[in-house]
Design a protein around this motif. Structure first.
Motif, PDB file in Angstrom:
ATOM      1  N   GLY A 309       0.792  -1.226   0.000  1.00 20.98           N
ATOM      2  CA  GLY A 309       0.000   0.000   0.000  1.00 20.98           C
ATOM      3  C   GLY A 309       0.821   1.272   0.000  1.00 20.98           C
ATOM      4  O   GLY A 309       0.261   2.375   0.050  1.00 20.98           O
ATOM      5  N   LEU A 310       2.153   1.167  -0.067  1.00 17.34           N
ATOM      6  CA  LEU A 310       3.001   2.364  -0.062  1.00 17.34           C
ATOM      7  C   LEU A 310       2.952   3.105  -1.393  1.00 17.34           C
ATOM      8  O   LEU A 310       3.144   4.321  -1.448  1.00 17.34           O
ATOM      9  N   ILE A 311       2.701   2.366  -2.481  1.00 17.26           N
ATOM     10  CA  ILE A 311       2.637   2.964  -3.819  1.00 17.26           C
ATOM     11  C   ILE A 311       1.470   2.352  -4.574  1.00 17.26           C
ATOM     12  O   ILE A 311       1.259   1.138  -4.533  1.00 17.26           O
ATOM     13  N   ASP A 312       0.709   3.188  -5.268  1.00 15.93           N
ATOM     14  CA  ASP A 312      -0.300   2.709  -6.208  1.00 15.93           C
ATOM     15  C   ASP A 312       0.007   3.337  -7.565  1.00 15.93           C
ATOM     16  O   ASP A 312      -0.361   4.481  -7.832  1.00 15.93           O
ATOM     17  N   PRO A 313       0.712   2.615  -8.444  1.00 13.70           N
ATOM     18  CA  PRO A 313       1.104   3.201  -9.725  1.00 13.70           C
ATOM     19  C   PRO A 313      -0.071   3.568 -10.614  1.00 13.70           C
ATOM     20  O   PRO A 313       0.050   4.432 -11.492  1.00 13.70           O
ATOM     21  N   ALA A 314      -1.226   2.941 -10.388  1.00 13.48           N
ATOM     22  CA  ALA A 314      -2.401   3.258 -11.209  1.00 13.48           C
ATOM     23  C   ALA A 314      -2.873   4.700 -11.026  1.00 13.48           C
ATOM     24  O   ALA A 314      -3.637   5.214 -11.836  1.00 13.48           O
ATOM     25  N   ARG A 315      -2.400   5.364  -9.968  1.00 15.44           N
ATOM     26  CA  ARG A 315      -2.798   6.753  -9.737  1.00 15.44           C
ATOM     27  C   ARG A 315      -2.289   7.691 -10.830  1.00 15.44           C
ATOM     28  O   ARG A 315      -2.813   8.798 -10.983  1.00 15.44           O
ATOM     29  N   ILE A 316      -1.274   7.286 -11.565  1.00 17.05           N
ATOM     30  CA  ILE A 316      -0.755   8.181 -12.608  1.00 17.05           C
ATOM     31  C   ILE A 316      -1.506   8.025 -13.934  1.00 17.05           C
ATOM     32  O   ILE A 316      -1.262   8.783 -14.875  1.00 17.05           O
ATOM     33  N   ILE A 317      -2.409   7.047 -14.027  1.00 19.65           N
ATOM     34  CA  ILE A 317      -3.154   6.850 -15.276  1.00 19.65           C
ATOM     35  C   ILE A 317      -4.118   8.014 -15.488  1.00 19.65           C
ATOM     36  O   ILE A 317      -4.867   8.383 -14.589  1.00 19.65           O
ATOM     37  N   SER A 318      -4.090   8.576 -16.687  1.00 22.14           N
ATOM     38  CA  SER A 318      -5.034   9.652 -17.017  1.00 22.14           C
ATOM     39  C   SER A 318      -6.129   9.180 -17.959  1.00 22.14           C
ATOM     40  O   SER A 318      -7.243   9.703 -17.928  1.00 22.14           O
ATOM     41  N   HIS A 319      -5.837   8.194 -18.806  1.00 24.39           N
ATOM     42  CA  HIS A 319      -6.803   7.733 -19.806  1.00 24.39           C
ATOM     43  C   HIS A 319      -6.777   6.214 -19.898  1.00 24.39           C
ATOM     44  O   HIS A 319      -5.705   5.602 -19.895  1.00 24.39           O
ATOM     45  N   ARG A 320      -7.986   5.639 -20.010  1.00 26.06           N
ATOM     46  CA  ARG A 320      -8.152   4.224 -20.286  1.00 26.06           C
ATOM     47  C   ARG A 320      -8.948   4.111 -21.576  1.00 26.06           C
ATOM     48  O   ARG A 320     -10.078   4.601 -21.650  1.00 26.06           O
ATOM     49  N   LEU A 321      -8.360   3.476 -22.579  1.00 27.84           N
ATOM     50  CA  LEU A 321      -8.961   3.418 -23.907  1.00 27.84           C
ATOM     51  C   LEU A 321      -8.972   1.975 -24.414  1.00 27.84           C
ATOM     52  O   LEU A 321      -8.110   1.175 -24.039  1.00 27.84           O
ATOM     53  N   PRO A 322      -9.907   1.643 -25.292  1.00 28.97           N
ATOM     54  CA  PRO A 322      -9.840   0.334 -25.952  1.00 28.97           C
ATOM     55  C   PRO A 322      -8.668   0.299 -26.918  1.00 28.97           C
ATOM     56  O   PRO A 322      -8.228   1.332 -27.440  1.00 28.97           O
ATOM     57  N   LEU A 323      -8.161  -0.883 -27.158  1.00 25.98           N
ATOM     58  CA  LEU A 323      -7.043  -1.048 -28.090  1.00 25.98           C
ATOM     59  C   LEU A 323      -7.358  -0.444 -29.452  1.00 25.98           C
ATOM     60  O   LEU A 323      -6.482   0.139 -30.106  1.00 25.98           O
ATOM     61  N   SER A 324      -8.603  -0.541 -29.858  1.00 27.22           N
ATOM     62  CA  SER A 324      -8.991  -0.007 -31.169  1.00 27.22           C
ATOM     63  C   SER A 324      -8.866   1.508 -31.258  1.00 27.22           C
ATOM     64  O   SER A 324      -8.864   2.075 -32.343  1.00 27.22           O
ATOM     65  N   ASP A 325      -8.726   2.177 -30.107  1.00 31.71           N
ATOM     66  CA  ASP A 325      -8.596   3.630 -30.076  1.00 31.71           C
ATOM     67  C   ASP A 325      -7.157   4.053 -29.770  1.00 31.71           C
ATOM     68  O   ASP A 325      -6.915   5.169 -29.300  1.00 31.71           O
ATOM     69  N   ALA A 326      -6.202   3.182 -30.058  1.00 28.45           N
ATOM     70  CA  ALA A 326      -4.801   3.466 -29.729  1.00 28.45           C
ATOM     71  C   ALA A 326      -4.281   4.694 -30.470  1.00 28.45           C
ATOM     72  O   ALA A 326      -3.469   5.456 -29.926  1.00 28.45           O
ATOM     73  N   ARG A 327      -4.734   4.895 -31.686  1.00 33.02           N
ATOM     74  CA  ARG A 327      -4.251   6.061 -32.427  1.00 33.02           C
ATOM     75  C   ARG A 327      -4.552   7.347 -31.670  1.00 33.02           C
ATOM     76  O   ARG A 327      -3.687   8.226 -31.562  1.00 33.02           O
ATOM     77  N   ARG A 328      -5.754   7.451 -31.119  1.00 30.27           N
ATOM     78  CA  ARG A 328      -6.097   8.639 -30.329  1.00 30.27           C
ATOM     79  C   ARG A 328      -5.241   8.708 -29.075  1.00 30.27           C
ATOM     80  O   ARG A 328      -4.832   9.793 -28.654  1.00 30.27           O
ATOM     81  N   GLY A 329      -4.950   7.560 -28.479  1.00 31.77           N
ATOM     82  CA  GLY A 329      -4.093   7.551 -27.303  1.00 31.77           C
ATOM     83  C   GLY A 329      -2.721   8.132 -27.600  1.00 31.77           C
ATOM     84  O   GLY A 329      -2.184   8.922 -26.809  1.00 31.77           O
ATOM     85  N   TYR A 330      -2.143   7.744 -28.741  1.00 35.52           N
ATOM     86  CA  TYR A 330      -0.843   8.298 -29.126  1.00 35.52           C
ATOM     87  C   TYR A 330      -0.933   9.798 -29.371  1.00 35.52           C
ATOM     88  O   TYR A 330      -0.035  10.556 -28.976  1.00 35.52           O
ATOM     89  N   GLU A 331      -1.992  10.241 -30.023  1.00 39.45           N
ATOM     90  CA  GLU A 331      -2.137  11.673 -30.296  1.00 39.45           C
ATOM     91  C   GLU A 331      -2.257  12.476 -29.003  1.00 39.45           C
ATOM     92  O   GLU A 331      -1.628  13.524 -28.848  1.00 39.45           O
ATOM     93  N   LEU A 332      -3.062  11.980 -28.065  1.00 36.08           N
ATOM     94  CA  LEU A 332      -3.233  12.668 -26.789  1.00 36.08           C
ATOM     95  C   LEU A 332      -1.916  12.708 -26.008  1.00 36.08           C
ATOM     96  O   LEU A 332      -1.551  13.739 -25.427  1.00 36.08           O
ATOM     97  N   PHE A 333      -1.208  11.604 -26.002  1.00 39.56           N
ATOM     98  CA  PHE A 333       0.045  11.521 -25.264  1.00 39.56           C
ATOM     99  C   PHE A 333       1.097  12.437 -25.889  1.00 39.56           C
ATOM    100  O   PHE A 333       1.835  13.145 -25.191  1.00 39.56           O
ATOM    101  N   ASP A 334       1.157  12.443 -27.208  1.00 38.42           N
ATOM    102  CA  ASP A 334       2.124  13.272 -27.914  1.00 38.42           C
ATOM    103  C   ASP A 334       1.881  14.757 -27.645  1.00 38.42           C
ATOM    104  O   ASP A 334       2.835  15.532 -27.525  1.00 38.42           O
ATOM    105  N   ARG A 335       0.612  15.146 -27.528  1.00 41.20           N
ATOM    106  CA  ARG A 335       0.265  16.560 -27.275  1.00 41.20           C
ATOM    107  C   ARG A 335       0.254  16.886 -25.782  1.00 41.20           C
ATOM    108  O   ARG A 335      -0.099  17.993 -25.404  1.00 41.20           O
ATOM    109  N   ARG A 336       0.637  15.923 -24.949  1.00 44.80           N
ATOM    110  CA  ARG A 336       0.621  16.075 -23.486  1.00 44.80           C
ATOM    111  C   ARG A 336      -0.771  16.389 -22.953  1.00 44.80           C
ATOM    112  O   ARG A 336      -0.932  17.009 -21.911  1.00 44.80           O
ATOM    113  N   GLU A 337      -1.777  15.909 -23.660  1.00 41.93           N
ATOM    114  CA  GLU A 337      -3.147  15.986 -23.163  1.00 41.93           C
ATOM    115  C   GLU A 337      -3.485  14.738 -22.364  1.00 41.93           C
ATOM    116  O   GLU A 337      -4.543  14.677 -21.732  1.00 41.93           O
TER     117      GLU A 337
END
Length: 361
Positions: A309-337
């Protein structure tokens, strides 16, 4: 099967007609991927920073899932929950015997073309073949979610390795240069290892806000040294973790380090001609080292911090997307959104921050 394929700079596609992987050697396993993630390292080929990166590469080196097939020498059964090290290593050569897995004779990285070694198809897919599965895979504990455990395969174990290599101990003042995923997980590891004060710096206001939302003290790079002095009676940091990989970031880390302190660079450096402040390093008697990260060596210890319980790495997740939406995930990550994107092969997944998902066997 479906997978995320690199086609060229700023071009990724989700191909639904990829061939199913299969066991080719006695130490191979095939894993059905339940959770995978986009790593900051994936942005280098995406941005065109690696001109020799091969189009057609199935991307991704952070993944967790379930074993669906295994060779005779693999100690996992069908249905076992597992996660993979981003790093492929044989575990049997002289370098692996020293726990130098990154320097293994057969080293490679999932989904990273020929950057480190021979190409191995990545984990941003519904299924993936895992070479040397008896070494590369580890069993997922029953009390840790697939989301949490996939971090132990790369960014969490890398951050933990940096903190351990720095020798962080009780009462230390620690500076962290870079508030990306590895930087923030490094800050969490520093606190878990007993640091009295941890201060994170980043020029990006959004990343500083993310650090603040996690309860961290976040400042601009120009404020880092003064902030560390205030909490250390003017001595500066006992340890500085540099988690960016640029000359400017490493220079900031060196300036922020106090006398006889340790600077660990865990950012991916590639410069050939950095002006090095040797006079400063000499007069402060600094120890400077570089850490790539080795999940095979450190994943068990990193997971102990999660399970306690000292660390929960899932706290840094900002977006959960289906694999089929990976292109949008890359675009959001690249733009720091997006700060950290987790993908699932289940198209019903949604990108709701804070939703923990546990997979069953």
């Amino acid at each position: 099967m479906k997978g995320v394929v690199f086609q060229g700079p700023h071009q990724v596609t989700v191909d639904a007609e990829l061939p199913m992987p299969r066991v080719l050697n006695p130490r191979d396993a095939v894993v059905r991927v339940t959770r995978t993630a986009i790593c900051g390292s994936d942005l280098h080929p995406y941005r065109g920073e690696m001109p020799d990166f091969a189009p057609g590469t199935v991307l991704g080196h952070e993944f967790a899932g379930v074993v669906v097939d295994a060779g005779a020498d693999v100690p996992f059964a069908m249905g076992d929950r597992v996660f993979a090290s981003y790093l492929v290593a044989c575990g049997r050569c002289p370098r692996c015997a020293r726990c130098w897995h990154y320097h293994c004779e057969h080293a490679s990285i999932f989904g990273y073309s020929t950057v480190v070694g021979p190409p191995v198809a990545g984990g941003q897919a519904e299924y993936v073949r895992v070479p040397f599965a008896d070494v590369v895979l580890a069993r997922s504990p029953d009390d840790v979610t697939d989301e949490q455990v996939l971090f132990a395969g790369d960014v969490l174990s890398t951050a933990y390795a940096a903190a351990v290599d720095a020798g962080i101990g009780s009462g230390d003042v620690v500076g962290v240069v870079g508030a990306g995923p590895v930087g923030l997980l490094g800050a969490m590891c520093a606190s878990a290892l007993g640091a009295a004060e941890v201060i994170v710096s980043d020029p990006d206001p959004g990343r500083r806000a993310k650090a603040t939302s996690l309860g961290m003290h976040a400042v601009t790079p120009g404020e880092l040294r003064d902030s560390l002095d205030k909490v250390s009676d003017g001595w500066g940091a006992r340890v500085v973790l540099e988690a960016v990989g640029t000359d400017a970031a490493l220079a900031s880390a060196l300036r922020s380090a106090g006398p006889r302190s340790t600077v660990v660079a865990v950012g991916a450096h590639s410069a050939e001609a950095m002006p090095f402040p040797s006079g400063l390093a000499f007069t402060r008697e600094l120890t400077i080292r570089f850490t790539v990260g080795d999940p095979i060596r450190h994943r068990a210890e990193a997971l102990r911090l999660v399970r306690s319980g000292l660390i929960d790495p899932a706290r840094i997740i900002s977006h959960r997307l289906p694999l089929s939406d990976a292109r949008r995930g890359y675009e959001l990550f690249d733009r720091r959104e997006a700060f950290k994107v987790v993908l699932t092969a289940d198209d019903d997944a949604v990108d709701r921050p804070g939703m923990a998902i546990r997979s069953g066997r």
